[in-house]
Design an enzyme around this catalytic site. Sequence first.
Site, PDB file in Angstrom:
ATOM      1  N   SER A 142      69.332  46.868  63.492  1.00 43.40           N
ATOM      2  CA  SER A 142      70.486  45.957  63.388  1.00 43.40           C
ATOM      3  C   SER A 142      70.915  45.578  64.801  1.00 43.40           C
ATOM      4  CB  SER A 142      71.641  46.693  62.700  1.00 43.40           C
ATOM      5  OG  SER A 142      72.839  45.963  62.793  1.00 43.40           O
ATOM      6  N   TYR A 155      77.379  54.029  61.683  1.00 43.37           N
ATOM      7  CA  TYR A 155      76.335  53.057  61.304  1.00 43.37           C
ATOM      8  C   TYR A 155      75.479  52.724  62.524  1.00 43.37           C
ATOM      9  CZ  TYR A 155      74.179  48.737  59.574  1.00 43.37           C
ATOM     10  OH  TYR A 155      73.274  47.759  59.205  1.00 43.37           O
TER      11      TYR A 155
HETATM   12  P1  NDP Z   1      71.629  44.847  50.662  1.00 44.03           P
HETATM   13  O1  NDP Z   1      72.814  45.709  50.334  1.00 44.03           O
HETATM   14  O2  NDP Z   1      71.514  43.541  49.967  1.00 44.03           O
HETATM   15  O3  NDP Z   1      70.294  45.654  50.452  1.00 44.03           O
HETATM   16  C1  NDP Z   1      70.187  47.025  50.704  1.00 44.03           C
HETATM   17  C2  NDP Z   1      69.060  47.575  49.867  1.00 44.03           C
HETATM   18  O4  NDP Z   1      68.944  48.978  50.117  1.00 44.03           O
HETATM   19  C3  NDP Z   1      69.276  47.404  48.378  1.00 44.03           C
HETATM   20  O5  NDP Z   1      68.089  46.956  47.819  1.00 44.03           O
HETATM   21  C4  NDP Z   1      69.603  48.796  47.885  1.00 44.03           C
HETATM   22  O6  NDP Z   1      69.078  48.947  46.581  1.00 44.03           O
HETATM   23  C5  NDP Z   1      68.807  49.635  48.874  1.00 44.03           C
HETATM   24  N1  NDP Z   1      69.276  51.002  48.975  1.00 44.03           N
HETATM   25  C6  NDP Z   1      70.492  51.465  49.350  1.00 44.03           C
HETATM   26  N2  NDP Z   1      70.521  52.805  49.264  1.00 44.03           N
HETATM   27  C7  NDP Z   1      69.284  53.194  48.832  1.00 44.03           C
HETATM   28  C8  NDP Z   1      68.689  54.439  48.532  1.00 44.03           C
HETATM   29  N3  NDP Z   1      69.358  55.597  48.652  1.00 44.03           N
HETATM   30  N4  NDP Z   1      67.413  54.451  48.100  1.00 44.03           N
HETATM   31  C9  NDP Z   1      66.727  53.302  47.942  1.00 44.03           C
HETATM   32  N5  NDP Z   1      67.232  52.100  48.223  1.00 44.03           N
HETATM   33  C10 NDP Z   1      68.504  52.050  48.645  1.00 44.03           C
HETATM   34  O7  NDP Z   1      71.705  44.657  52.228  1.00 44.03           O
HETATM   35  P2  NDP Z   1      70.681  44.013  53.291  1.00 44.03           P
HETATM   36  O8  NDP Z   1      69.589  43.297  52.634  1.00 44.03           O
HETATM   37  O9  NDP Z   1      71.508  43.316  54.270  1.00 44.03           O
HETATM   38  O10 NDP Z   1      70.153  45.345  53.986  1.00 44.03           O
HETATM   39  C11 NDP Z   1      68.808  45.573  54.326  1.00 44.03           C
HETATM   40  C12 NDP Z   1      68.727  46.260  55.682  1.00 44.03           C
HETATM   41  O11 NDP Z   1      69.170  45.351  56.690  1.00 44.03           O
HETATM   42  C13 NDP Z   1      69.608  47.509  55.814  1.00 44.03           C
HETATM   43  O12 NDP Z   1      68.888  48.508  56.507  1.00 44.03           O
HETATM   44  C14 NDP Z   1      70.766  47.017  56.673  1.00 44.03           C
HETATM   45  O13 NDP Z   1      71.360  48.059  57.405  1.00 44.03           O
HETATM   46  C15 NDP Z   1      70.041  46.024  57.563  1.00 44.03           C
HETATM   47  N6  NDP Z   1      70.916  45.052  58.218  1.00 44.03           N
HETATM   48  C16 NDP Z   1      71.587  44.104  57.498  1.00 44.03           C
HETATM   49  C17 NDP Z   1      72.428  43.204  58.139  1.00 44.03           C
HETATM   50  C18 NDP Z   1      73.210  42.184  57.391  1.00 44.03           C
HETATM   51  O14 NDP Z   1      74.031  41.497  58.032  1.00 44.03           O
HETATM   52  N7  NDP Z   1      73.016  42.004  56.097  1.00 44.03           N
HETATM   53  C19 NDP Z   1      72.589  43.223  59.592  1.00 44.03           C
HETATM   54  C20 NDP Z   1      71.840  44.250  60.235  1.00 44.03           C
HETATM   55  C21 NDP Z   1      71.023  45.116  59.575  1.00 44.03           C
HETATM   56  P3  NDP Z   1      69.627  49.904  45.433  1.00 44.03           P
HETATM   57  O15 NDP Z   1      71.121  49.894  45.509  1.00 44.03           O
HETATM   58  O16 NDP Z   1      69.078  49.273  44.194  1.00 44.03           O
HETATM   59  O17 NDP Z   1      69.010  51.243  45.691  1.00 44.03           O
END
Ligand code: NDP
Length: 247
Positions: A142, A155
């Site tokens: 990130s 975070y």
């Molecule tokens: P979302 O919340 O849309 O996606 C996060 C995903 O992680 C979901 O599919 C969720 O699925 C999954 N997840 C969460 N906990 C678990 C777990 N214990 N086991 C398996 N899967 C899990 O957010 P983003 O698409 O934005 O996030 C994707 C990545 O990008 C993350 O690492 C985030 O930190 C990073 N990021 C995002 C930014 C943004 O602005 N959006 C900026 C910087 C980094 P489910 O709940 O079905 O398990």
Amino acid sequence: MDNVKSKVVVITGASSGIGEATAKLLAENGAKIVLAARREDRLQTIAQEIEQNGGEAVYLPTDVASRDDMQKLAQFALQQYGRIDVLVNNAGIMPASSLHELKVDDWDQMIDVNIKGVLYGIAAVLPTMREQQSGHIINISSVAGYHVSPTSAVYSATKFAVRAISDGLRQEESPTSGIRSTIVSPGLTDSELVHTISNPEIKAFASQLYNSMAISPYSIARAIAFAINEPDDVGVNEIVVRPTALA
Ligand code: NDP
């Protein structure tokens, strides 16, 4: 995208946001996708959408914070497709809060999902990739993995850790086994990440910021696809993608 075509790509956090967009983009370009996350209904719908568009995808409900689940995910990918070319360690949560709030359960969860999840992913696929003498691990950090702001201490710490782990992996593996390691660091991307913030004030502030400038998750998916598509002797080590308007 010749070097994406036919590759077997395992994606965690594939049930929404960046993971979903990456799965769909790579599938459109001929990759075979293994979708992983906890919400099975979402994974099923996404796999169906990919197949309706002529792509190939399978899914396995997975909690990245479980070592066992991650081992099962790698075994499942091997059973389905016989190899693992790429792992996108994308699952993540961001329950931001000030340290004085002492949301220790949230700290634990961020460490479990954002750091241990990445390590368990590496542990699950590395032996196979070493045996193949090829592979690619893409870890999603990130912009918060470069600098800290109030409410992002834990975070940010997890995302700094993701960068350290990725770079260590690159130094150890790329010269010997040819396994590539890429850090992709998004900033403000439209997804469900804000839903993971429990503090209502921080959530409202973040939602406003996201509504005003978040970029499409496909912007990040394209960066991931670029890193995969480069020839195997080209290691794309680090990419930062943020909204143009973000300072
Ligand atoms: P979302 O919340 O849309 O996606 C996060 C995903 O992680 C979901 O599919 C969720 O699925 C999954 N997840 C969460 N906990 C678990 C777990 N214990 N086991 C398996 N899967 C899990 O957010 P983003 O698409 O934005 O996030 C994707 C990545 O990008 C993350 O690492 C985030 O930190 C990073 N990021 C995002 C930014 C943004 O602005 N959006 C900026 C910087 C980094 P489910 O709940 O079905 O398990």
